[in-house]
Design an enzyme around this catalytic site. Structure first.
Site, short mmCIF file in Angstrom:
data_model
loop_
_atom_site.label_atom_id
_atom_site.label_comp_id
_atom_site.label_asym_id
_atom_site.label_seq_id
_atom_site.Cartn_x
_atom_site.Cartn_y
_atom_site.Cartn_z
N GLU A 51 0.64 -1.13 -0.08
CA GLU A 51 0.56 -0.16 0.20
C GLU A 51 0.91 0.85 -0.45
O GLU A 51 0.74 2.12 -0.89
CB GLU A 51 -0.45 -0.08 0.89
CG GLU A 51 -2.05 -1.24 0.87
CD GLU A 51 -1.52 -2.60 1.48
OE1 GLU A 51 -0.80 -2.73 2.04
OE2 GLU A 51 -2.71 -3.83 0.96
N HIS A 107 -10.70 -3.93 10.55
CA HIS A 107 -11.70 -3.95 9.81
C HIS A 107 -12.37 -2.83 9.59
O HIS A 107 -13.64 -3.24 8.89
CB HIS A 107 -11.70 -5.58 9.36
CG HIS A 107 -10.61 -6.17 7.81
ND1 HIS A 107 -9.22 -6.13 9.09
CD2 HIS A 107 -10.49 -6.45 7.26
CE1 HIS A 107 -9.01 -6.99 8.18
NE2 HIS A 107 -9.26 -6.78 6.98
C1 LIG Z 1 -1.52 -4.48 4.69
C2 LIG Z 1 -3.34 -5.06 3.69
N1 LIG Z 1 -3.58 -5.24 2.88
C3 LIG Z 1 -4.39 -5.72 2.00
C4 LIG Z 1 -5.19 -6.65 2.99
C5 LIG Z 1 -6.93 -7.39 2.58
N2 LIG Z 1 -5.30 -9.08 2.52
C6 LIG Z 1 -6.00 -9.12 3.50
S1 LIG Z 1 -5.85 -10.73 3.27
C7 LIG Z 1 -4.37 -10.17 2.05
C8 LIG Z 1 -4.62 -11.81 0.69
C9 LIG Z 1 -3.24 -12.07 1.93
O1 LIG Z 1 -2.78 -13.50 0.81
P1 LIG Z 1 -1.01 -14.26 1.64
O2 LIG Z 1 0.04 -12.94 2.10
O3 LIG Z 1 -0.34 -14.85 0.86
O4 LIG Z 1 -2.16 -14.77 2.43
P2 LIG Z 1 -3.12 -16.22 2.59
O5 LIG Z 1 -3.78 -15.07 2.35
O6 LIG Z 1 -2.63 -16.61 1.10
O7 LIG Z 1 -3.21 -16.82 3.58
C10 LIG Z 1 -5.31 -9.57 1.49
C11 LIG Z 1 -5.08 -8.50 0.33
C12 LIG Z 1 -4.90 -6.92 4.75
N3 LIG Z 1 -5.54 -7.54 5.72
N4 LIG Z 1 -3.87 -6.02 5.04
#
Ligand SMILES: Cc1ncc(C[n+]2csc(CCOP(=O)(O)OP(=O)(O)O)c2C)c(N)n1
Ligand SMILES: [Mg+2]
Lengths: 327, 336
Positions: A58, A128
């Site tokens: 971000e 959230h």
């Molecule tokens: C800083 C931040 N950016 C975006 C989000 C929204 N978000 C929540 S989970 C996620 C994907 C995370 O992917 P990963 O780190 O690969 O974990 P996974 O869900 O695959 O376990 C996103 C974009 C967030 N919670 N925090």
């Protein structure tokens, strides 16, 4: 007239502005996969250079938009959920918001930031559920907070066309809103509030998704007790339509502010201060605020409800403002 | 099969994976039945990572978790009943009903919390590791995060801190190939573990469907950290069986194919491990069946316990914000 939902109205605004102005681009996380729908079809229509799926970075993509804007583009930065702005706070507050002044006006920064599902609830808990617009107003961003599908489209188009950074708050609770939305391109000006329901006894200033709730309370109070409530929707939080509000309060002399942000230094605090400074002589009752309590939203739904501003609290506040007399 | 693994531990690792699998399978049902508010990010498919890593830890070691945190919490010894109680928002829950799935924590067990912000746990783990190092304690801190988090600036800042201060931290990157709908390859160049190498720490890739392999890798990282050798990075390649979060079950998505999901399920971490336990005569097929029954009972009892727990009183909504409250603080949302 044709009815659209809030998200569809956003989508149409994006499409129409992007079709009209090649310098408009959009970036953020999962824009192409965009399962909520507001970015649907954009990638197919406008391609890789104008529709960017970013990594979960971000701070970087926010600064990227600043650079793109200084170089002549007109980016829309989409934050998937509101809490992500905190990760990007330096780029927002210290860079984007201050840039124009610090440069002595050498360049404009026409960036739009959309903050999706702002103020969501229903067990989304501490990280959230924020409605972060007071921070952004404080930082000097222009901030719009539409409560209807019509305003969503018109304010989005205006936001994108502004020469300054504008934050577009897409309240989670407003997303299901459906209403008449013209097919043509149109704008809603910044700094113009709207009387959503005329009344003579008490003014309720309701922000964003609380507008429909305030209208329902106003209707029921008129039926039950004959109280005539004027519901006023500021629509844009900065610039703020001070004259519009004062016109309403001059008529009623009694005000309740209904806002879903924290009490201390929340948006209602600013409106109260404006009224204290500019409406003192025609106020006949103390200003009342119904806001969130000063804590992060707890997870349990009953606790959550106890922290959020509620129609019941609004009703009580309206009644007490209405019956107040200095004696 | 890992060479260093006593049979009893090998069996426990199976039971631990099974507990996570059955816990989150139950969660799916409970979310769909509206018994759990909000949404959950199920861990099914990734069990070998949490269990492989946590089997190399003691109660004194700490971990920071993610939005997909049930597996980490259970693997570190989290109590099934208290976890369900939290998911139901009850006062007897780990966070007194204030946190829910994305914030579940048991500080007394060194579980410093699930986290709703991607990557946010990494520097927190470093700070805890500093305490251990400064106090001369032999404990370590583990930071779990996903492939998506590797592009979050704070994760890189944290890796650098851990490297320059030789902190006892293990960065565990669970690569399930997607961050929500975004495929890893579209947002990340090079292998994930190659990034950590550039900070000057030991960094390897392991098969995240093989709990023995994860355990071996975690154990050497933990031993290195305990003996003052500084941080390590483990890339664990794995897969999530369900959608990104509970709500995705009711949406149409196209970012991955059924075929791909089926392919990964052929290397299911529980099946793989059960096979090896049986082949190595560590367990019989009956033992596996018995473990299944025991875990199912544990889950059923946990749910029943949690459903019987009282919900917090709305009057106490402002509790736990501050250690010490002052007049009018925290403020209520309406005058009363
Ligand atoms: C800083 C931040 N950016 C975006 C989000 C929204 N978000 C929540 S989970 C996620 C994907 C995370 O992917 P990963 O780190 O690969 O974990 P996974 O869900 O695959 O376990 C996103 C974009 C967030 N919670 N925090
Ligand atoms: Mg992932």
């Amino acid at each position: 007239m044709r009815q659209l939902r809030f998200l569809q109205a956003m989508n149409e605004a994006y499409r129409q502005v992007m079709a009209q102005d090649e310098s408009v681009m959009i970036l953020g996380e999962d824009i192409r996969g965009g399962i909520r729908g507001e970015t649907k079809g954009l990638h197919a229509a406008y391609g890789d250079d104008r529709v960017l799926d970013t990594p979960i970075s971000e701070a970087a993509f926010t600064g990227f938009a600043t650079g793109a804007a200084l170089a002549g583009l007109r980016p829309i930065v989409q934050f998937q959920v509101p809490s992500l702005i905190y990760v990007a706070f330096d780029q927002l507050v210290n860079q984007a918001a201050k840039m124009r002044l610090m440069l002595g006006g050498q360049a404009d920064l026409p960036v739009t930031y959309t903050i999706m599902v702002s103020g969501t609830r229903g067990g989304n808990a501490g990280q959230h559920s924020d409605n972060p617009y007071p921070y952004l107003v404080h930082a000097g961003f222009k901030v719009v907070c539409p409560s209807t599908a019509y305003d969503a489209k018109g304010l989005m188009i205006q936001a994108i066309r502004e020469q300054d950074p504008v934050v577009f708050i897409a309240s989670a609770m407003s997303l299901p809103q459906k209403g008449e939305v013209p097919e043509d391109i149109y704008t809603v000006p910044l700094g113009k509030g709207q009387v959503r329901r005329p009344g003579t006894d008490v003014t309720v200033v309701a922000v964003g998704h609380l507008v429909p709730e305030a209208l329902a309370v106003a209707d029921s109070l008129f039926e039950k007790r004959g109280i005539s409530v004027e519901v006023w929707d500021p629509r844009t939080l900065l610039p703020f339509d001070r004259d519009g509000l004062l016109e309403s309060v001059r008529k009623t002399g009694r005000v309740v502010i209904y806002d879903d942000t924290n009490r201390s230094c929340g948006y209602a605090s600013e409106i109260s201060a404006i009224l204290g400074e500019h409406a003192f002589s025609y106020l006949v009752a103390p200003i009342k605020r119904i806001t969130r309590a000063d804590i992060p939203l707890p997870y349990n739904p009953d606790l959550e409800a106890a922290v959020l501003p509620s129609p019941k609290q609004l009703e009580q506040a309206i009644c007490s403002a209405w019956s107040y007399s200095k004696s | 099969m890992s060479n260093i693994l006593p049979p009893q531990m090998a069996r426990k690792m199976y039971a631990d994976m099974l507990r996570i699998r059955q816990f989150d399978t139950k969660v799916v049902e409970l979310v769909d039945d509206d018994l759990i508010p909000g949404s959950c990010h199920e861990y099914c498919g990734q069990e070998a990572v949490a269990v492989g890593v946590c089997s190399a830890l003691t109660d004194k070691d700490i971990l920071t978790s993610t939005h997909r945190g049930h597996g980490h919490t259970l693997a570190k010894g989290g109590d099934v009943g208290k976890m369900f109680a939290e998911l139901f928002g009850r006062s007897a829950g780990y966070n007194k009903g204030r946190g829910g799935s994305m914030h579940i924590a048991d500080v007394s067990l060194g579980i410093f919390g699930a986290n709703g912000i991607v990557g946010a746990g990494a520097p927190i783990a470093c700070g805890a590791a500093h305490k251990f190092k400064a106090a001369g304690e032999p404990h370590v801190a583990v930071s779990f995060f996903g492939d998506g988090a590797i592009n979050q600036g704070v994760v890189h800042e944290a890796m650098n801190l851990a490297a320059i201060w030789r902190l006892p931290v293990i960065f565990v990157c669970e690569n399930n190939l997607y961050a929500m709908t975004t495929p890893l390859r579209e947002v990340t160049i090079l292998e994930l573990h190659e990034r950590a190498q550039s900070y000057g720490m030991a960094s390897i890739k392991v098969d995240g469907m093989d709990v023995g392999a994860v355990f071996d890798a975690a154990l050497s990282a933990v031993e290195r950290a305990r003996s003052g050798g500084g941080p390590s990075f483990l890339q664990c390649d794995t897969y999530r069986y369900f959608g990104h979060y509970s709500g995705e079950r009711h949406m149409k998505t196209t970012y991955r194919t059924q075929q791909e999901i089926d392919e990964w399920k052929k290397r299911d971490p529980l099946d793989l491990w059960a096979e090896r336990l049986i082949r190595g005569s560590i367990c019989s097929a009956q033992d596996i069946e018995r473990m299944k029954r025991e875990v199912d009972d544990e889950i059923a009892q946990g749910v029943e316990y949690a459903r019987g727990c009282p919900t917090p009183s709305p009057q106490d909504a402002l509790e736990y914000m501050y250690a010490v409250n002052y007049p009018y603080t925290p403020a209520k949302g309406a005058e009363q």
